[in-house]
Design an enzyme around this catalytic site. Structure first.
Site, PDB file in Angstrom:
ATOM      1  N   HIS A  85       0.837  -1.206   0.000  1.00 30.84           N
ATOM      2  CA  HIS A  85       0.000   0.000   0.000  1.00 30.84           C
ATOM      3  C   HIS A  85       0.863   1.243   0.000  1.00 30.84           C
ATOM      4  CE1 HIS A  85       0.747  -1.449   4.087  1.00 30.84           C
ATOM      5  NE2 HIS A  85       0.878  -0.183   4.427  1.00 30.84           N
ATOM      6  N   HIS A 127       0.891   5.060   1.509  1.00 32.68           N
ATOM      7  CA  HIS A 127       0.308   6.006   2.449  1.00 32.68           C
ATOM      8  C   HIS A 127       0.308   7.378   1.769  1.00 32.68           C
ATOM      9  CE1 HIS A 127       0.919   3.540   6.202  1.00 32.68           C
ATOM     10  NE2 HIS A 127       1.853   2.982   5.448  1.00 32.68           N
TER      11      HIS A 127
HETATM   12  P1  5GP Z   1       2.287  -0.263   7.218  1.00 35.56           P
HETATM   13  O1  5GP Z   1       2.867  -0.263   8.597  1.00 35.56           O
HETATM   14  O2  5GP Z   1       2.077  -1.674   6.777  1.00 35.56           O
HETATM   15  O3  5GP Z   1       3.046   0.560   6.222  1.00 35.56           O
HETATM   16  O4  5GP Z   1       0.891   0.462   7.322  1.00 35.56           O
HETATM   17  C1  5GP Z   1      -0.287  -0.173   7.670  1.00 35.56           C
HETATM   18  C2  5GP Z   1      -1.292   0.921   7.948  1.00 35.56           C
HETATM   19  O5  5GP Z   1      -2.555   0.316   8.029  1.00 35.56           O
HETATM   20  C3  5GP Z   1      -1.073   1.680   9.236  1.00 35.56           C
HETATM   21  O6  5GP Z   1      -0.941   3.071   8.975  1.00 35.56           O
HETATM   22  C4  5GP Z   1      -2.308   1.368  10.073  1.00 35.56           C
HETATM   23  O7  5GP Z   1      -2.738   2.480  10.818  1.00 35.56           O
HETATM   24  C5  5GP Z   1      -3.309   0.949   9.035  1.00 35.56           C
HETATM   25  N1  5GP Z   1      -4.285  -0.028   9.467  1.00 35.56           N
HETATM   26  C6  5GP Z   1      -4.091  -1.103  10.266  1.00 35.56           C
HETATM   27  N2  5GP Z   1      -5.233  -1.809  10.411  1.00 35.56           N
HETATM   28  C7  5GP Z   1      -6.167  -1.152   9.665  1.00 35.56           C
HETATM   29  C8  5GP Z   1      -7.543  -1.397   9.411  1.00 35.56           C
HETATM   30  O8  5GP Z   1      -8.156  -2.340   9.895  1.00 35.56           O
HETATM   31  N3  5GP Z   1      -8.180  -0.520   8.585  1.00 35.56           N
HETATM   32  C9  5GP Z   1      -7.548   0.562   8.030  1.00 35.56           C
HETATM   33  N4  5GP Z   1      -8.263   1.340   7.238  1.00 35.56           N
HETATM   34  N5  5GP Z   1      -6.251   0.822   8.269  1.00 35.56           N
HETATM   35  C10 5GP Z   1      -5.566  -0.024   9.061  1.00 35.56           C
END
Ligand code: 5GP
Length: 138
Positions: free
Chosen positions: A102, A104
């Site tokens: 993903h 951000h």
């Molecule tokens: P990563 O750490 O993998 O780059 O980012 C994962 C993101 O997903 C984090 O910013 C976190 O806040 C978000 N996130 C985690 N669980 C959920 C969820 O159930 N729904 C949504 N919309 N975001 C989530």
């Protein structure tokens, strides 16, 4: 590591978990981050099962970046933020916590520090309203 189809974003794609959707097309989906690091923090994902940038097909990468550009413009417009940060983490060592690739989209303004990553849940009424305004701006 094999792709885990039970990760939360895979469930959102399949409609098994909810999200505050802002954009969807054949190849991608965008929705609000529920633990935002700034007001308007939005996530963009491909529908293709890929854990990280290294697994993603060239076509998936192209679709993901096109949608990210489109959604980022709407996020910037709605939040009025002068800057927008794009972040994309690959692997636990890089801070990745959800193992479906993903981008951000994080609005930035001078003097406003980012909230901690994936820490505090936002007010869902507020997130829903923001999602509607961003969707309308696309
Ligand atoms: P990563 O750490 O993998 O780059 O980012 C994962 C993101 O997903 C984090 O910013 C976190 O806040 C978000 N996130 C985690 N669980 C959920 C969820 O159930 N729904 C949504 N919309 N975001 C989530």
């Amino acid at each position: 590591m094999a792709y885990d189809s039970q990760n939360i974003f895979a469930k959102i794609i399949r409609g098994e978990a909810p999200c505050f959707k802002v954009y969807e097309d054949e190849h991608t989906l965008a929705f609000m981050d529920i633990m935002p690091q700034a007001e308007g923090h939005t996530l963009v994902i491909p529908k293709e099962n890929a854990e990280n940038i290294f697994d993603l097909s060239p076509e998936g990468a192209a679709a993901l970046l096109q949608s990210t550009k489109k959604v980022a413009a709407a996020v910037k417009k709605v939040t009025g933020a002068p800057g927008v940060m794009l972040a994309q983490l690959n692997g636990t060592a890089a801070g990745q916590t959800v193992f479906h690739i993903h981008f951000h989209i994080i609005p930035r303004s001078a003097g406003i520090d980012l909230a901690l990553h994936a820490r505090d849940k936002a007010d869902f009424t507020r997130l829903k309203a923001l999602a509607e305004r961003i969707a309308a701006a696309i």
